[in-house]
Design a protein around this motif. Structure first.
Motif, mmCIF file in Angstrom:
data_model
loop_
_atom_site.group_PDB
_atom_site.id
_atom_site.type_symbol
_atom_site.label_atom_id
_atom_site.label_comp_id
_atom_site.label_asym_id
_atom_site.label_seq_id
_atom_site.Cartn_x
_atom_site.Cartn_y
_atom_site.Cartn_z
ATOM 1 N N HIS A 1 -51.836 -0.283 -18.948
ATOM 2 C CA HIS A 1 -50.838 0.238 -17.684
ATOM 3 C C HIS A 1 -49.365 -0.476 -17.835
ATOM 4 O O HIS A 1 -48.206 0.116 -17.834
ATOM 5 C CB HIS A 1 -51.045 0.553 -16.436
ATOM 6 N N HIS A 2 -48.897 -2.227 -18.269
ATOM 7 C CA HIS A 2 -47.908 -2.433 -18.253
ATOM 8 C C HIS A 2 -47.010 -2.353 -19.528
ATOM 9 O O HIS A 2 -45.543 -1.625 -19.384
ATOM 10 C CB HIS A 2 -47.887 -4.183 -18.038
ATOM 11 N N MET A 3 -48.151 -2.198 -20.481
ATOM 12 C CA MET A 3 -47.265 -2.308 -21.809
ATOM 13 C C MET A 3 -46.548 -0.161 -21.877
ATOM 14 O O MET A 3 -45.736 -0.274 -22.320
ATOM 15 C CB MET A 3 -48.189 -1.712 -22.565
ATOM 16 N N ALA A 4 -46.918 0.734 -20.752
ATOM 17 C CA ALA A 4 -46.121 1.987 -21.026
ATOM 18 C C ALA A 4 -44.975 2.134 -19.884
ATOM 19 O O ALA A 4 -44.411 2.136 -20.140
ATOM 20 C CB ALA A 4 -47.224 3.275 -20.379
ATOM 21 N N ASP A 5 -45.435 0.650 -19.001
ATOM 22 C CA ASP A 5 -44.435 0.835 -18.080
ATOM 23 C C ASP A 5 -43.146 0.165 -18.610
ATOM 24 O O ASP A 5 -41.947 0.413 -17.869
ATOM 25 C CB ASP A 5 -44.571 -0.415 -16.875
ATOM 26 N N ALA A 6 -43.305 -0.902 -18.983
ATOM 27 C CA ALA A 6 -42.155 -1.654 -20.136
ATOM 28 C C ALA A 6 -41.901 -0.993 -20.775
ATOM 29 O O ALA A 6 -40.514 -0.645 -20.743
ATOM 30 C CB ALA A 6 -42.959 -3.212 -20.643
ATOM 31 N N SER A 7 -42.290 -0.372 -21.764
ATOM 32 C CA SER A 7 -41.486 1.102 -22.536
ATOM 33 C C SER A 7 -40.398 1.957 -22.414
ATOM 34 O O SER A 7 -39.546 2.407 -22.480
ATOM 35 C CB SER A 7 -42.718 1.542 -23.427
ATOM 36 N N MET A 8 -41.777 2.300 -20.741
ATOM 37 C CA MET A 8 -40.694 2.984 -20.324
ATOM 38 C C MET A 8 -39.076 2.772 -20.092
ATOM 39 O O MET A 8 -38.563 3.301 -20.128
ATOM 40 C CB MET A 8 -41.349 3.791 -18.508
ATOM 41 N N ASN A 9 -39.619 1.412 -19.097
ATOM 42 C CA ASN A 9 -37.829 0.893 -19.241
ATOM 43 C C ASN A 9 -36.844 -0.073 -20.019
ATOM 44 O O ASN A 9 -35.940 0.650 -20.174
ATOM 45 C CB ASN A 9 -38.074 -0.897 -17.845
ATOM 46 N N PHE B 1 -37.197 -5.124 -13.647
ATOM 47 C CA PHE B 1 -39.079 -4.824 -13.183
ATOM 48 C C PHE B 1 -39.775 -5.706 -12.600
ATOM 49 O O PHE B 1 -39.772 -6.721 -13.539
ATOM 50 C CB PHE B 1 -38.998 -3.478 -13.949
ATOM 51 N N GLU B 2 -40.372 -5.669 -11.416
ATOM 52 C CA GLU B 2 -40.863 -6.909 -10.729
ATOM 53 C C GLU B 2 -42.702 -7.076 -11.503
ATOM 54 O O GLU B 2 -44.005 -6.366 -11.206
ATOM 55 C CB GLU B 2 -41.090 -7.080 -9.291
ATOM 56 N N GLU B 3 -42.782 -6.824 -12.149
ATOM 57 C CA GLU B 3 -44.441 -6.404 -13.637
ATOM 58 C C GLU B 3 -45.173 -7.358 -13.385
ATOM 59 O O GLU B 3 -46.214 -6.743 -13.102
ATOM 60 C CB GLU B 3 -43.923 -6.802 -14.870
ATOM 61 N N ASN B 4 -45.269 -8.140 -12.926
ATOM 62 C CA ASN B 4 -46.337 -8.669 -11.363
ATOM 63 C C ASN B 4 -46.482 -8.610 -10.666
ATOM 64 O O ASN B 4 -47.867 -8.410 -9.796
ATOM 65 C CB ASN B 4 -46.304 -10.040 -11.369
ATOM 66 N N GLU B 5 -45.493 -8.083 -9.656
ATOM 67 C CA GLU B 5 -45.698 -6.591 -8.208
ATOM 68 C C GLU B 5 -46.068 -4.964 -8.945
ATOM 69 O O GLU B 5 -47.297 -4.550 -8.698
ATOM 70 C CB GLU B 5 -44.491 -6.507 -7.950
#
Length: 177
Positions: A67-75, A94-98
């Protein structure tokens, strides 16, 4: 490198050399395009219990990594578009750990994020391949890392995909999955 460092950085820490950015650009675009294929292979056949296993002590689960990989790529895609359309825009962190603690990152199936990653990377691939070389020097300003060119963003995301996929493949290897 300590055992914990090896678990955190199975392919090593991110490094960027501006002097080789132009010659590595196309291979990095291809790496970016291959990210979702490699991630799909890494998670193929994993059960919910396996997806909910941390890749290291006190680390994210394989599910959270996907899920993080999608969030990071979106950003990253948004940052690229901002750099192309504004003069050195200031971007947000973006606070990835949160983010990985939120319900959509720690409970939902990973397929929606795999589809997001496919779509984002398909669009990013088309965008990056359409740009003239001089566009890769355009940049955005990050509150922590400072000025980041599109070349650096591309290098980072080529590394980022391999880095997090290696978290999952290394976990599978250690656990015998």
């Amino acid at each position: 490198m300590s055992d914990l460092e090896q678990l955190k950085y199975p392919i090593g820490k991110f490094q960027f050399d501006e002097s080789t950015a132009g010659e590595l650009r196309l291979s990095r675009i291809e790496e970016l395009a291959a990210t979702v294929v490699r991630l799909r292979q890494a998670v193929e056949g994993l059960s919910d219990e396996q997806l909910d296993t941390p890749y290291r002590p006190d680390g994210w689960t394989a599910r959270q990594v996907a899920h993080h990989m999608a969030d990071a790529s979106m950003n990253g895609f948004i940052r690229a578009k901002l750099a192309l359309t504004e003069n050195q825009p200031l971007v947000k962190t973006f606070e990835e750990n949160e983010w990985v603690k939120l319900h959509d990152s720690n409970r939902l199936p990973i397929e929606p994020s795999l589809r997001m990653l496919e779509g984002i990377h398909e669009r990013m691939d088309a965008l990056l391949r359409s740009l003239p070389p001089e566009s890769f020097s355009l940049a955005f300003r990050h509150p922590v890392s400072g000025l980041n060119s599109l070349d650096k963003l591309l290098a980072y995301f080529a590394w980022h995909g391999k880095h997090h996929t290696a978290h999952i493949t290394s976990l599978r290897l250690r656990e015998g999955w």
